[in-house]
Write an enzyme that holds these catalytic residues in place. Structure first.
Site, PDB file in Angstrom:
ATOM      1  N   ALA A  47       4.631 -33.663   6.846  1.00  0.00           N
ATOM      2  CA  ALA A  47       5.932 -32.982   6.808  1.00  0.00           C
ATOM      3  C   ALA A  47       6.640 -33.100   5.471  1.00  0.00           C
ATOM      4  O   ALA A  47       7.851 -33.123   5.397  1.00  0.00           O
ATOM      5  CB  ALA A  47       6.845 -33.482   7.928  1.00  0.00           C
ATOM      6  N   THR A  51       1.387 -28.415   2.883  1.00  0.00           N
ATOM      7  CA  THR A  51       0.716 -27.175   3.247  1.00  0.00           C
ATOM      8  C   THR A  51       1.476 -25.968   2.687  1.00  0.00           C
ATOM      9  O   THR A  51       0.873 -25.019   2.200  1.00  0.00           O
ATOM     10  CB  THR A  51       0.586 -27.081   4.782  1.00  0.00           C
ATOM     11  OG1 THR A  51      -0.193 -28.194   5.217  1.00  0.00           O
ATOM     12  CG2 THR A  51      -0.101 -25.806   5.203  1.00  0.00           C
ATOM     13  N   ARG A  77     -10.104 -31.248  11.483  1.00  0.00           N
ATOM     14  CA  ARG A  77      -9.892 -32.233  12.550  1.00  0.00           C
ATOM     15  C   ARG A  77      -9.681 -31.500  13.871  1.00  0.00           C
ATOM     16  O   ARG A  77     -10.258 -31.866  14.894  1.00  0.00           O
ATOM     17  CB  ARG A  77      -8.688 -33.103  12.191  1.00  0.00           C
ATOM     18  CG  ARG A  77      -8.526 -34.334  13.051  1.00  0.00           C
ATOM     19  CD  ARG A  77      -7.410 -34.216  14.062  1.00  0.00           C
ATOM     20  NE  ARG A  77      -6.161 -33.803  13.446  1.00  0.00           N
ATOM     21  CZ  ARG A  77      -5.224 -33.155  14.085  1.00  0.00           C
ATOM     22  NH1 ARG A  77      -5.398 -32.800  15.351  1.00  0.00           N
ATOM     23  NH2 ARG A  77      -4.111 -32.807  13.474  1.00  0.00           N
ATOM     24  N   ARG A 135      -8.992 -43.329  -0.424  1.00  0.00           N
ATOM     25  CA  ARG A 135      -9.330 -41.928  -0.234  1.00  0.00           C
ATOM     26  C   ARG A 135      -9.324 -41.179  -1.576  1.00  0.00           C
ATOM     27  O   ARG A 135     -10.198 -40.374  -1.877  1.00  0.00           O
ATOM     28  CB  ARG A 135      -8.322 -41.292   0.748  1.00  0.00           C
ATOM     29  CG  ARG A 135      -8.461 -39.801   0.962  1.00  0.00           C
ATOM     30  CD  ARG A 135      -9.820 -39.372   1.441  1.00  0.00           C
ATOM     31  NE  ARG A 135     -10.279 -40.023   2.655  1.00  0.00           N
ATOM     32  CZ  ARG A 135     -10.003 -39.602   3.878  1.00  0.00           C
ATOM     33  NH1 ARG A 135      -9.282 -38.534   4.067  1.00  0.00           N
ATOM     34  NH2 ARG A 135     -10.453 -40.252   4.917  1.00  0.00           N
ATOM     35  N   ARG A 255      11.281   1.770  -4.399  1.00  0.00           N
ATOM     36  CA  ARG A 255      10.993   2.613  -5.550  1.00  0.00           C
ATOM     37  C   ARG A 255      12.272   3.350  -5.923  1.00  0.00           C
ATOM     38  O   ARG A 255      13.235   3.376  -5.170  1.00  0.00           O
ATOM     39  CB  ARG A 255       9.874   3.596  -5.199  1.00  0.00           C
ATOM     40  CG  ARG A 255       8.541   2.908  -5.014  1.00  0.00           C
ATOM     41  CD  ARG A 255       7.510   3.825  -4.422  1.00  0.00           C
ATOM     42  NE  ARG A 255       7.207   4.954  -5.287  1.00  0.00           N
ATOM     43  CZ  ARG A 255       6.468   6.009  -4.918  1.00  0.00           C
ATOM     44  NH1 ARG A 255       5.987   6.054  -3.685  1.00  0.00           N
ATOM     45  NH2 ARG A 255       6.230   6.992  -5.759  1.00  0.00           N
ATOM     46  N   ARG A 305      14.388   7.194 -14.022  1.00  0.00           N
ATOM     47  CA  ARG A 305      14.572   7.362 -12.586  1.00  0.00           C
ATOM     48  C   ARG A 305      15.003   6.083 -11.868  1.00  0.00           C
ATOM     49  O   ARG A 305      15.781   6.140 -10.916  1.00  0.00           O
ATOM     50  CB  ARG A 305      13.306   7.943 -11.952  1.00  0.00           C
ATOM     51  CG  ARG A 305      11.989   7.210 -12.243  1.00  0.00           C
ATOM     52  CD  ARG A 305      10.806   8.130 -11.892  1.00  0.00           C
ATOM     53  NE  ARG A 305       9.478   7.514 -12.005  1.00  0.00           N
ATOM     54  CZ  ARG A 305       8.786   7.397 -13.130  1.00  0.00           C
ATOM     55  NH1 ARG A 305       9.316   7.786 -14.281  1.00  0.00           N
ATOM     56  NH2 ARG A 305       7.565   6.886 -13.129  1.00  0.00           N
ATOM     57  N   ARG A 395       3.404  -2.081  -5.492  1.00  0.00           N
ATOM     58  CA  ARG A 395       2.178  -2.547  -4.836  1.00  0.00           C
ATOM     59  C   ARG A 395       1.769  -3.916  -5.360  1.00  0.00           C
ATOM     60  O   ARG A 395       1.357  -4.793  -4.597  1.00  0.00           O
ATOM     61  CB  ARG A 395       1.040  -1.555  -5.073  1.00  0.00           C
ATOM     62  CG  ARG A 395       1.152  -0.325  -4.205  1.00  0.00           C
ATOM     63  CD  ARG A 395       0.109   0.701  -4.596  1.00  0.00           C
ATOM     64  NE  ARG A 395       0.153   1.852  -3.710  1.00  0.00           N
ATOM     65  CZ  ARG A 395      -0.292   3.062  -4.045  1.00  0.00           C
ATOM     66  NH1 ARG A 395      -0.794   3.271  -5.256  1.00  0.00           N
ATOM     67  NH2 ARG A 395      -0.229   4.047  -3.191  1.00  0.00           N
ATOM     68  N   TYR A 427       5.264 -20.502   6.396  1.00  0.00           N
ATOM     69  CA  TYR A 427       4.272 -20.401   5.327  1.00  0.00           C
ATOM     70  C   TYR A 427       4.117 -18.982   4.801  1.00  0.00           C
ATOM     71  O   TYR A 427       3.322 -18.720   3.931  1.00  0.00           O
ATOM     72  CB  TYR A 427       2.902 -20.875   5.828  1.00  0.00           C
ATOM     73  CG  TYR A 427       2.882 -22.312   6.236  1.00  0.00           C
ATOM     74  CD1 TYR A 427       3.568 -23.261   5.493  1.00  0.00           C
ATOM     75  CD2 TYR A 427       2.166 -22.715   7.341  1.00  0.00           C
ATOM     76  CE1 TYR A 427       3.543 -24.590   5.864  1.00  0.00           C
ATOM     77  CE2 TYR A 427       2.124 -24.040   7.710  1.00  0.00           C
ATOM     78  CZ  TYR A 427       2.825 -24.983   6.967  1.00  0.00           C
ATOM     79  OH  TYR A 427       2.786 -26.300   7.320  1.00  0.00           O
TER      80      TYR A 427
END
Lengths: 546, 497
Positions: A47, A51, A77, A135, A255, A305, A395, A427
């Site tokens: 937390a 991620t 896991r 680790r 646009r 424009r 885009r 996320y």
């Protein structure tokens, strides 16, 4: 002897003709900086937004053309142990569980290796807590063996309110707690954090870890400690992390109003608005007023424009040259028919690979991504912004927010007179498409049915995380020696994929005529529910806003 | 109530015809992010590279178009006390000296505020030790009162070797030590540092948590960044994290002479002329002769630079950002044709060559924005050869030599000449090498003036030699290349407050 140069027809890159290797310098707009592959290793208690950062960073790196993929050990896991019962699993003295977790980490590392060595990946984000030195030593050793560079990102945060909101936002809806009420989930998760706390060894910049390359992100970006940056990509990552924030805000993309060149079906140019384009500008002004936004910034390109459109709003605005429409080079101000007639080869080439195709003396979508990168960086810094831009530019921007691949980007639907409202959630990013109910011509050219792929089709940007990748690409955790076999079937993530293919995006459904100017958020919500039902609630693109 | 837009002839920016505050649409390539003025306040003991960072940052910010000036309090002190005797001046119990030093700091602050209010400055770099909390508090309250933002840059370094090197590099050249012998000066300077150490309080990560700052440890091996407030601070942090002090050289060269150069046509994407090809080969020999370790070679996406780099026989990388200025509708025309067909455009360009944008093309100002990532990467890299184009090379050179916008488009970057840039002390050493292959002259003089009055004399000297060589078509040199001048040093910033 100097070698003859030939211009590659799609990208308009000069390359030596008698070179055995095909296009050795795959020309992105900027050099490739031949670096050894990098493994980004997240560090921190649960937390702490690991991620979130992993996904966001991955999306950014893919978008700038650096193939990147997240390897979330938690997913492995969950794959291995289908039924999560409680935090007991994470107790350091739960030997069986410790073994499983170790196996999961190893399996993920194996997949990192094959991604970076065999699948053309350049950056792998290893998303796990990695809270112990042991680790991290293991990962460093893995990096050294395979000559991968290792860069650590540690998120440190002790603010209980930040942690609680993080748990509420993403953890209680995580598959581990799908049959659990929120309070219980919250409680269990907090105990889980405690399990990690006992063995947590933060990165130590003064002694133990002084020679490692890392960034510590402290209190959600209030402070950063950056140690021994090694190369271009690490420097980019650090700059990006220092610019993102988590304040709630909304980005509006649209646009310019319909232009007189649009009416005639001409590309590019610098024409002014048509009568309907002016109507749209007025409608946009009303819309912006109704949204009642604090401190809205308005950005335009430097083309007439988009500036005319912004002028109607009656608020200050800023012009970016970087937001100008794609430069169609010799095809500027031609209609598609004229292009087809005068440059039939070029016309066909563009259909063959629209992302990489560069107009003669003009730009490609790939060039455009390079050009609008500073705009994205500044968008990340800002809060509420309305960007009045152009089809190809929109885009590119949209592809960044929705994590669309290079292949899809040039075909994203960005119709005239329609505002896209982007709100970051969990996320991902919620998209609402709002048609302002002013008619306009359609400037979208569909992807041709029969696409002739050139022989040397270029490597695509790999824009997938394990959960959203097509089935064939998923590296299943390979844990051979586990006692407990998987219990449930894996929900096919293909279902969720189909839902977010471009033609199913809500924007595609936004009517251009006869609709009252209403938000299409209902649609977004139902789509998100579908996503949830297909148990892919962690999909990047469309998240249910709670 | 549709407002008519008009395109300004010089900048080619669309503006509303009537009224409206033009400032907010300054239409530069990047929004201006109307920020309040920012004071960058250096913190650190003497010989920690504060002045180096200040100068470099000032140069960068000016180049990207943010008006920035450096205020070195030491200069004020030297102005006030003409003759420096020894370190005793810096002792904390030297009350008279303390008064003088305080007065100098106040004078500098006053000048900062004049710079913001009268000279349209946006950033002031306040270069002094600022090692005490009191001094920093004074600066903070001064800024608060005036509505300026403050960003502290603290340089922390305890490596005696680096400090000694730093003292040697820049302090011996300081006016304080003009007539002193080296050991003597070194000794005095070390004492001076000790005087500051007594009262030095580093920025405190707890007590000063509300301040915006970056701490740089051991010349960039580590950074601590706290509360970055805005766009400009974020840019500064990114820049500081990319610069390094490892010795290296940057080589700038244009492509070999092209077919269009021969015809006097601008832009285009033609190949090399036979002489251009010869140059490419000569460049290969030259580069080999330099024996550079790990040389990176960068080209643009244009045929003439790639052909030039191909001759080197080493890997190279292409940047689209290095492409020549886009002359829009004037591409592939000769200057005479432009003058004839677009007389107004031609005249406008002479009026303000830096800001002038070609119709449907670019200005030098646009080019600077396009080249910013290249500069950032050049700062990161070590030895690099950049094979580029006239306008692009001018922009890059202007960055390294700290040339203002009005001189930039007239910098001389002749064909078939390599400029070797080596960073030294606060500046950059420039060595031009003409590789003895004839080429056409593509330089158009600033109209009306043969040499701009502000152009530094040294540059003129070497460029005069260059132009002499250019016009003197057959060079009689036997060496494969001519090193035109002994090593000239261009200090990047005149050290005058």
């Amino acid at each position: 002897m100097p070698r003859e140069l030939t211009q590659n027809r799609i990208q308009k890159i000069w390359i030596p003709t008698k070179d055995d290797k095909p296009a050795p310098r795959r020309a992105t707009g900027a050099p490739h900086f031949v670096n050894p592959p990098t493994v980004i290793v997240m560090v921190g208690l649960p937390a702490r937004g690991k991620t979130y950062m992993s996904k966001k960073l991955t999306r950014y790196l893919n978008w700038i053309g650096m193939p990147t993929k997240v390897f979330n050990v938690g997913e492995y896991r969950r794959e291995a142990v289908k039924n999560y019962s409680s935090y007991d699993f994470f107790k350091p003295d739960n030997e069986c569980a410790v073994k499983i977790r170790q196996q999961c980490a190893l399996a993920a590392l194996r997949d990192v290796k094959s991604y970076l060595k065999d699948e053309g990946g350049q950056v792998a984000v290893f998303d796990a807590t990695n809270t112990t030195r042991e680790r991290r030593e293991m990962i460093l050793k893995f990096g050294a063996e395979n000559s991968f560079k290792i860069f650590f990102i540690e998120s440190v945060c002790d603010d209980p309110s930040v942690i609680a909101s993080n748990i509420m936002e993403v953890k209680v809806s995580c598959p581990d707690y799908k049959d659990c009420n929120k309070t219980d989930a919250m409680l269990d998760f907090q105990r889980r954090i405690e399990c990690y706390k006992t063995s947590y060894q933060p990165l130590d910049p003064d002694q133990h870890d002084r020679d490692l390359s890392f960034i510590k992100v402290i209190d959600v970006g209030r402070r950063y400690l950056v140690n021994r940056i090694q190369d271009h990509i690490q420097s980019k990552i650090v700059y990006y992390l220092m610019n993102i924030h988590v304040q709630p805000r909304t980005i509006y993309l649209c646009r310019h109003g319909e232009s007189s060149d649009n009416l005639e079906g001409r590309l590019g140019g610098d024409a002014g608005l048509s009568a309907r384009g002016k109507q749209f500008s007025a409608a946009l002004a009303r819309f912006v007023e109704e949204q009642q936004l604090e401190d809205l910034k308005v950005w335009t390109s430097q083309l007439c424009r988009s500036i005319q459109t912004a002028e109607h709003l009656g608020v200050p605005y800023e012009q970016w040259k970087a937001l100008n429409e794609i430069d169609a080079g010799v095809c500027e101000e031609m209609t598609y028919d004229e292009v087809k007639e005068k440059f039939p080869d070029e016309f066909a080439l563009r259909d063959e690979d629209k992302f990489y195709y560069r107009y003669p003396a003009g730009e490609s979508y790939q060039d455009l991504v390079q050009r609008v990168e500073p705009v994205i960086m500044e968008l990340e810094r800002q809060e509420n912004v309305l960007v009045v831009c152009h089809q190809a530019v929109m885009r590119c921007l949209l592809a960044y927010f929705l994590d669309k691949s290079a292949d899809e980007m040039p075909y994203l639907k960005c119709p005239l007179h329609t505002v896209l409202k982007l709100t970051p959630v969990a996320y991902g990013c919620k998209v609402e498409s709002i048609s302002l109910n002013v008619e306009a011509v359609n400037t979208h050219r569909e992807r041709p049915e029969e696409v002739k792929r050139g022989p040397g089709t270029l490597i695509r940007r790999n824009s997938v995380t394990p959960l959203t990748s097509p089935e064939s690409n998923i590296k299943k955790p390979r844990i051979d020696d586990l006692d407990e076999p998987p219990i449930q079937e894996v929900p096919p993530s293909v279902a969720s994929l189909a839902l977010c293919s471009p033609s199913h995006l809500p924007l595609a459904l936004a009517g251009q005529t006869n609709h009252p100017p209403i938000s299409e958020s209902d649609f977004t919500l139902s789509l998100s529910k579908n996503l949830r039902r297909s148990s892919s609630g962690r999909h990047d693109v469309l998240q249910l806003c709670q | 109530c549709q407002k008519k837009l008009t395109q300004t002839p010089l900048l080619k920016i669309w503006v509303p015809w009537m009224g409206c505050n033009l400032n907010r649409r300054r239409g530069s390539s990047v929004p201006q992010f109307c920020n309040s003025p920012t004071m960058i306040v250096m913190v650190g003991l003497p010989a920690r590279g504060k002045t180096y960072i200040s100068k470099k940052l000032t140069r960068y910010l000016n180049w990207i178009g943010v008006p920035t000036k450096m205020f070195n309090v030491g200069q004020y002190r030297r102005e006030a006390v003409k003759i420096y005797k020894n370190f005793e001046f810096f002792k904390t119990d030297n009350e008279e000296a303390m008064r003088i030093r305080k007065a100098c700091a106040s004078a500098a602050l006053k000048d900062v505020s004049a710079y913001f209010s009268k000279e349209q400055g946006q950033v002031a770099v306040f270069d002094a030790t600022n090692t005490t909390r009191e001094r920093r508090a004074v600066i903070n309250s001064f800024a608060k009162e005036k509505g300026y933002k403050v960003f502290f840059v603290e340089s922390i370094c305890d490596d005696p070797e680096i400090i000694a090197e730093n003292i040697k590099q820049v302090k011996f050249g300081s006016p304080d030590y003009v007539d002193r012998d080296i050991d003597d000066a070194m000794e005095d300077f070390v004492q001076r540092i000790e005087c500051y150490k007594a009262n030095y309080k580093s920025i405190d990560d707890e007590k000063d948590r509300k301040l915006s700052y970056i701490k740089i440890f051991d010349v960039g091996s580590r950074y601590l960044v706290n509360r970055v407030q805005d766009h400009i601070q974020s840019r500064i942090v990114y820049y500081l994290m990319n610069i390094h002090v490892t010795p290296r050289s940057i080589y700038l060269s244009r492509h070999g002479e092209s077919e269009l150069n021969l015809l006097g046509r601008i832009g285009g994407d033609s190949g090399l002329s036979p002489r251009g090809q010869k140059y490419a080969n000569a460049l290969a020999t030259f580069i080999k002769g330099q024996k550079i370790s790990d040389l990176k070679v960068w080209t643009s996406h244009m045929k003439r630079t790639i052909q030039t780099a191909e001759a080197l026989g080493v890997p190279y990388e292409q940047w689209k950002a290095l492409n020549e200025i886009d002359a829009g509708v004037c591409e592939e025309l000769t200057y005479e044709e432009i003058q004839e067909n677009l007389p107004e455009e031609f005249a406008l360009r002479d009026q303000d060559k830096y800001r002038y944008r070609y119709p449907k093309g670019e200005s030098y100002e646009d080019l600077v924005h396009r080249l910013e990532p290249v500069i950032m990467e050049l700062e990161r890299q070590e030895n690099v050869l950049v094979v580029c184009h006239q306008a692009v090379m001018r922009c890059l050179l202007a960055y390294f030599l700290d040339k203002p916008a009005d001189e930039l488009p007239y910098l001389r970057c002749p064909l078939h000449t390599v400029l070797k840039l080596t960073p030294i002390a606060y500046g950059c050493k420039v060595e031009p090498f003409f590789l003895n292959i004839e080429a056409v002259n593509t330089h158009r003089e600033r109209p009306g003036v043969s040499f701009h009055k502000h152009t530094s004399v040294i540059i003129d000297t070497y460029l005069c030699q260059l132009s002499a060589l250019e016009s003197n078509t057959v060079s009689r040199c036997v060496r494969p290349w001519i090193k035109l001048t002994p090593e000239y040093t261009f200090n990047i910033l005149p050290i005058t407050p």
